[in-house]
Design a protein around this motif. Sequence first.
Motif, mmCIF file in Angstrom:
data_model
loop_
_atom_site.group_PDB
_atom_site.id
_atom_site.type_symbol
_atom_site.label_atom_id
_atom_site.label_comp_id
_atom_site.label_asym_id
_atom_site.label_seq_id
_atom_site.Cartn_x
_atom_site.Cartn_y
_atom_site.Cartn_z
ATOM 1 N N ASP A 51 86.258 107.068 68.593
ATOM 2 C CA ASP A 51 87.360 107.065 67.636
ATOM 3 C C ASP A 51 88.548 106.340 68.251
ATOM 4 O OD1 ASP A 51 88.901 107.644 65.399
ATOM 5 O OD2 ASP A 51 89.518 109.608 66.147
ATOM 6 N N LEU A 52 89.275 105.576 67.451
ATOM 7 C CA LEU A 52 90.407 104.820 67.992
ATOM 8 C C LEU A 52 91.684 105.642 68.085
ATOM 9 C CD1 LEU A 52 90.111 101.218 66.503
ATOM 10 C CD2 LEU A 52 89.172 102.171 68.616
ATOM 11 N N GLY A 59 91.932 104.770 71.627
ATOM 12 C CA GLY A 59 90.539 104.382 71.816
ATOM 13 C C GLY A 59 90.418 102.961 72.330
ATOM 14 N N LEU A 60 91.375 102.105 71.971
ATOM 15 C CA LEU A 60 91.364 100.733 72.479
ATOM 16 C C LEU A 60 91.576 100.712 73.993
ATOM 17 C CD1 LEU A 60 93.428 98.901 69.706
ATOM 18 C CD2 LEU A 60 90.955 98.844 70.038
ATOM 19 N N VAL A 80 85.068 103.816 65.828
ATOM 20 C CA VAL A 80 85.241 104.491 64.544
ATOM 21 C C VAL A 80 86.733 104.551 64.275
ATOM 22 C CG1 VAL A 80 84.851 106.589 63.209
ATOM 23 C CG2 VAL A 80 83.167 105.869 64.910
ATOM 24 N N THR A 81 87.154 104.066 63.127
ATOM 25 C CA THR A 81 88.589 104.008 62.857
ATOM 26 C C THR A 81 88.912 104.346 61.403
ATOM 27 O OG1 THR A 81 90.543 102.570 62.848
ATOM 28 C CG2 THR A 81 88.425 101.515 62.428
ATOM 29 N N ALA A 82 90.031 105.034 61.231
ATOM 30 C CA ALA A 82 90.542 105.318 59.892
ATOM 31 C C ALA A 82 91.602 104.297 59.511
ATOM 32 C CB ALA A 82 91.134 106.727 59.843
ATOM 33 N N ARG A 83 91.959 103.434 60.460
ATOM 34 C CA ARG A 83 92.998 102.448 60.213
ATOM 35 C C ARG A 83 92.461 101.297 59.374
ATOM 36 N NH1 ARG A 83 95.754 101.853 66.235
ATOM 37 N NH2 ARG A 83 96.436 104.022 66.446
#
Length: 232
Positions: A51-52, A59-60, A80-83
């Motif tokens: 997750d980021l 996460g990056l 995995v990102t919500a952005r």
Amino acid sequence: MQFLIVDDEEPIRELVRYNIEKEGYASLTAPDGKTALSLAREKIPDLIILDLMLPDMSGLDICRILKNDRLTQNIPIIMVTARTEDSDIVTGLELGADDYITKPFSPKVLVARIKSVLRRKNTATSQEAPEEIRVHGISIYPKKHEVILDGKELDFSATEFSILEFLARHIGQVFSRQQIINAVKGSSYPVTERSIDVQILSIRRKLGDNAQSERPVIETLRGVGYRMTEEV
């Protein structure tokens, strides 16, 4: 095989864990970046689902640390990102992540992405460079610098050929424009990202590839980059 699932939301960790274990994979879980880094170095998982947005670090940043560490640099990472910002996805790919998936996601899609990344990893580690690369009915001969389609040799410039070969060797994997430039020209080569769009357009035209079709040979991921689609 054992995977590391990194997400600060327990319901998501459990959802992913349940679905990958149902496929026969073992799992480790981490709710934050510090735990993730410790587990990655200690257990050396076969793949990391990252997750980021984590409470203690990005996460990056985790991806950057793992890819710069000899011990963990070859572990595949699916972000995995919500952005919705394209820049986050592009940055992750350029740091070395192998794929990404956006929240909310289908567990079936995640499992399919995992299997695709593992196939690419196995192919890269178990095979030497082939004499022929064959995909979507296209035969690519790296040593002879030839592309054959429907029994006819196609005329590609050196750069076009290098881009086509690079994408074909990494089928299904997403690359930013800068990653493509670095791969075919080197990181210090003065090429604009726009020039990659022009080269891809020319490659598609010569292959008779319709980028708007349901299954194009080379797929555009808006704001991110390109990938060669996997054959079905």
